[in-house]
Design a protein around this motif. Structure first.
Motif, PDB file in Angstrom:
ATOM      1  N   ILE A  14      -1.280   0.434  -1.305  1.00 26.89           N
ATOM      2  CA  ILE A  14      -0.680  -0.013  -2.548  1.00 26.89           C
ATOM      3  C   ILE A  14      -0.744   1.138  -3.542  1.00 26.89           C
ATOM      4  O   ILE A  14      -1.828   1.634  -3.846  1.00 26.89           O
ATOM      5  CB  ILE A  14      -1.391  -1.262  -3.109  1.00 26.89           C
ATOM      6  N   GLU A  15       0.430   1.561  -4.000  1.00 24.97           N
ATOM      7  CA  GLU A  15       0.526   2.637  -4.984  1.00 24.97           C
ATOM      8  C   GLU A  15       0.711   2.021  -6.360  1.00 24.97           C
ATOM      9  O   GLU A  15       1.537   1.126  -6.541  1.00 24.97           O
ATOM     10  CB  GLU A  15       1.711   3.549  -4.673  1.00 24.97           C
ATOM     11  N   LEU A  16      -0.061   2.520  -7.323  1.00 22.87           N
ATOM     12  CA  LEU A  16       0.009   2.024  -8.692  1.00 22.87           C
ATOM     13  C   LEU A  16       0.549   3.111  -9.597  1.00 22.87           C
ATOM     14  O   LEU A  16       0.139   4.271  -9.502  1.00 22.87           O
ATOM     15  CB  LEU A  16      -1.378   1.600  -9.178  1.00 22.87           C
ATOM     16  N   ASP A  17       1.445   2.743 -10.499  1.00 14.59           N
ATOM     17  CA  ASP A  17       2.051   3.685 -11.432  1.00 14.59           C
ATOM     18  C   ASP A  17       1.989   3.074 -12.824  1.00 14.59           C
ATOM     19  O   ASP A  17       2.628   2.050 -13.082  1.00 14.59           O
ATOM     20  CB  ASP A  17       3.505   3.959 -11.027  1.00 14.59           C
ATOM     21  N   GLY A  18       1.194   3.665 -13.698  1.00 19.08           N
ATOM     22  CA  GLY A  18       1.088   3.164 -15.064  1.00 19.08           C
ATOM     23  C   GLY A  18      -0.337   2.824 -15.442  1.00 19.08           C
ATOM     24  O   GLY A  18      -1.273   3.527 -15.075  1.00 19.08           O
ATOM     25  N   LEU A  42      -7.368  -1.579   3.321  1.00 20.51           N
ATOM     26  CA  LEU A  42      -6.535  -1.475   2.125  1.00 20.51           C
ATOM     27  C   LEU A  42      -6.788  -0.131   1.457  1.00 20.51           C
ATOM     28  O   LEU A  42      -7.936   0.232   1.203  1.00 20.51           O
ATOM     29  CB  LEU A  42      -6.847  -2.611   1.154  1.00 20.51           C
ATOM     30  N   VAL A  43      -5.710   0.588   1.196  1.00 17.07           N
ATOM     31  CA  VAL A  43      -5.784   1.865   0.492  1.00 17.07           C
ATOM     32  C   VAL A  43      -5.071   1.697  -0.840  1.00 17.07           C
ATOM     33  O   VAL A  43      -3.908   1.293  -0.874  1.00 17.07           O
ATOM     34  CB  VAL A  43      -5.117   3.003   1.303  1.00 17.07           C
ATOM     35  N   LEU A  44      -5.782   1.986  -1.919  1.00 17.17           N
ATOM     36  CA  LEU A  44      -5.178   1.968  -3.243  1.00 17.17           C
ATOM     37  C   LEU A  44      -4.927   3.411  -3.653  1.00 17.17           C
ATOM     38  O   LEU A  44      -5.862   4.201  -3.754  1.00 17.17           O
ATOM     39  CB  LEU A  44      -6.088   1.276  -4.256  1.00 17.17           C
ATOM     40  N   ASP A  45      -3.673   3.753  -3.866  1.00 20.04           N
ATOM     41  CA  ASP A  45      -3.280   5.104  -4.239  1.00 20.04           C
ATOM     42  C   ASP A  45      -3.159   5.166  -5.758  1.00 20.04           C
ATOM     43  O   ASP A  45      -2.262   4.556  -6.350  1.00 20.04           O
ATOM     44  CB  ASP A  45      -1.954   5.471  -3.577  1.00 20.04           C
ATOM     45  N   PHE A  46      -4.069   5.914  -6.387  1.00 16.25           N
ATOM     46  CA  PHE A  46      -4.128   6.004  -7.845  1.00 16.25           C
ATOM     47  C   PHE A  46      -3.477   7.280  -8.370  1.00 16.25           C
ATOM     48  O   PHE A  46      -3.704   7.663  -9.508  1.00 16.25           O
ATOM     49  CB  PHE A  46      -5.578   5.955  -8.310  1.00 16.25           C
ATOM     50  N   ALA A  47      -2.669   7.955  -7.579  1.00 13.64           N
ATOM     51  CA  ALA A  47      -2.071   9.233  -7.993  1.00 13.64           C
ATOM     52  C   ALA A  47      -1.315   9.121  -9.310  1.00 13.64           C
ATOM     53  O   ALA A  47      -1.313  10.056 -10.116  1.00 13.64           O
ATOM     54  CB  ALA A  47      -1.154   9.774  -6.898  1.00 13.64           C
ATOM     55  N   GLY A  69     -15.308  -4.450   2.477  1.00  9.48           N
ATOM     56  CA  GLY A  69     -15.668  -3.034   2.396  1.00  9.48           C
ATOM     57  C   GLY A  69     -14.618  -2.087   2.914  1.00  9.48           C
ATOM     58  O   GLY A  69     -14.762  -0.874   2.781  1.00  9.48           O
ATOM     59  N   GLU A  70     -13.570  -2.595   3.545  1.00 17.71           N
ATOM     60  CA  GLU A  70     -12.524  -1.725   4.087  1.00 17.71           C
ATOM     61  C   GLU A  70     -11.469  -1.433   3.019  1.00 17.71           C
ATOM     62  O   GLU A  70     -10.286  -1.695   3.194  1.00 17.71           O
ATOM     63  CB  GLU A  70     -11.888  -2.353   5.332  1.00 17.71           C
ATOM     64  N   LEU A  71     -11.958  -0.905   1.907  1.00 18.92           N
ATOM     65  CA  LEU A  71     -11.111  -0.539   0.779  1.00 18.92           C
ATOM     66  C   LEU A  71     -11.329   0.932   0.481  1.00 18.92           C
ATOM     67  O   LEU A  71     -12.469   1.380   0.385  1.00 18.92           O
ATOM     68  CB  LEU A  71     -11.474  -1.376  -0.451  1.00 18.92           C
ATOM     69  N   MET A  72     -10.240   1.673   0.352  1.00 18.78           N
ATOM     70  CA  MET A  72     -10.327   3.082  -0.001  1.00 18.78           C
ATOM     71  C   MET A  72      -9.449   3.332  -1.216  1.00 18.78           C
ATOM     72  O   MET A  72      -8.339   2.795  -1.303  1.00 18.78           O
ATOM     73  CB  MET A  72      -9.857   3.969   1.141  1.00 18.78           C
ATOM     74  N   ILE A  73      -9.953   4.105  -2.140  1.00 19.95           N
ATOM     75  CA  ILE A  73      -9.177   4.496  -3.315  1.00 19.95           C
ATOM     76  C   ILE A  73      -8.964   5.997  -3.212  1.00 19.95           C
ATOM     77  O   ILE A  73      -9.915   6.749  -3.023  1.00 19.95           O
ATOM     78  CB  ILE A  73      -9.918   4.131  -4.609  1.00 19.95           C
ATOM     79  N   LYS A  74      -7.697   6.429  -3.345  1.00 18.60           N
ATOM     80  CA  LYS A  74      -7.416   7.858  -3.193  1.00 18.60           C
ATOM     81  C   LYS A  74      -6.596   8.385  -4.364  1.00 18.60           C
ATOM     82  O   LYS A  74      -5.989   7.616  -5.114  1.00 18.60           O
ATOM     83  CB  LYS A  74      -6.690   8.133  -1.875  1.00 18.60           C
ATOM     84  N   SER A  75      -6.611   9.696  -4.495  1.00 21.12           N
ATOM     85  CA  SER A  75      -5.818  10.422  -5.488  1.00 21.12           C
ATOM     86  C   SER A  75      -6.120   9.961  -6.917  1.00 21.12           C
ATOM     87  O   SER A  75      -5.215   9.655  -7.691  1.00 21.12           O
ATOM     88  CB  SER A  75      -4.322  10.286  -5.190  1.00 21.12           C
ATOM     89  N   VAL A  76      -7.391   9.933  -7.258  1.00 22.89           N
ATOM     90  CA  VAL A  76      -7.825   9.459  -8.570  1.00 22.89           C
ATOM     91  C   VAL A  76      -7.791  10.609  -9.581  1.00 22.89           C
ATOM     92  O   VAL A  76      -8.346  11.681  -9.318  1.00 22.89           O
ATOM     93  CB  VAL A  76      -9.249   8.864  -8.486  1.00 22.89           C
ATOM     94  N   SER A  77      -7.167  10.360 -10.716  1.00 22.11           N
ATOM     95  CA  SER A  77      -7.114  11.376 -11.779  1.00 22.11           C
ATOM     96  C   SER A  77      -8.506  11.525 -12.405  1.00 22.11           C
ATOM     97  O   SER A  77      -9.341  10.616 -12.314  1.00 22.11           O
ATOM     98  CB  SER A  77      -6.113  10.963 -12.863  1.00 22.11           C
ATOM     99  N   PRO A  78      -8.765  12.649 -13.052  1.00 15.69           N
ATOM    100  CA  PRO A  78     -10.069  12.842 -13.698  1.00 15.69           C
ATOM    101  C   PRO A  78     -10.389  11.758 -14.740  1.00 15.69           C
ATOM    102  O   PRO A  78     -11.537  11.304 -14.820  1.00 15.69           O
ATOM    103  CB  PRO A  78      -9.946  14.217 -14.358  1.00 15.69           C
ATOM    104  N   ASP A  79      -9.396  11.323 -15.521  1.00 17.52           N
ATOM    105  CA  ASP A  79      -9.648  10.299 -16.542  1.00 17.52           C
ATOM    106  C   ASP A  79     -10.048   8.970 -15.919  1.00 17.52           C
ATOM    107  O   ASP A  79     -10.997   8.322 -16.368  1.00 17.52           O
ATOM    108  CB  ASP A  79      -8.411  10.099 -17.420  1.00 17.52           C
TER     109      ASP A  79
END
Length: 96
Positions: A14-18, A42-47, A69-79
């Motif tokens: 799941i990609e999030l924008d905003g 589940l992969v949450l894409d925070f790019a 526990g099978e949740l991964m968060i990727k591409s997290v901005s510094p903020d």
């Protein structure tokens, strides 16, 4: 916020924008709630995620529980990473 979901095999991304805040957290919760039992990871894409509030953090906790526990968060901005770190999520969730 825009939510884009793709599935490959047993993994849903799941990609999030905003902004993930009080007004948009229910949208993500609904998208996660609609995942069927065949989703094992589940992969949450925070790019493109610009902001996360406590309401967004609550959705992450629920997602972590749902996915056992099978949740991964990727591409997290510094903020956003600063918020996750301050909440201690970097110690409990798989963040890359």
């Amino acid at each position: 916020m825009d939510i884009t979901s793709t599935t490959e095999g047993a993994t849903t991304t799941i990609e999030l924008d905003g902004w993930l805040d009080t007004s948009t957290a229910p949208e993500l919760a609904e998208a996660i709630g609609q995942l069927d039992d065949s989703c094992e990871r589940l992969v949450l894409d925070f790019a493109k995620l610009q902001y996360i509030s406590s309401a967004g953090l609550r959705v992450l906790v629920s997602a972590h529980k749902k996915m056992n526990g099978e949740l991964m968060i990727k591409s997290v901005s510094p903020d956003v990473m600063t918020v996750l770190h301050m909440a201690g999520f970097d110690k409990r969730l798989n963040i890359s």
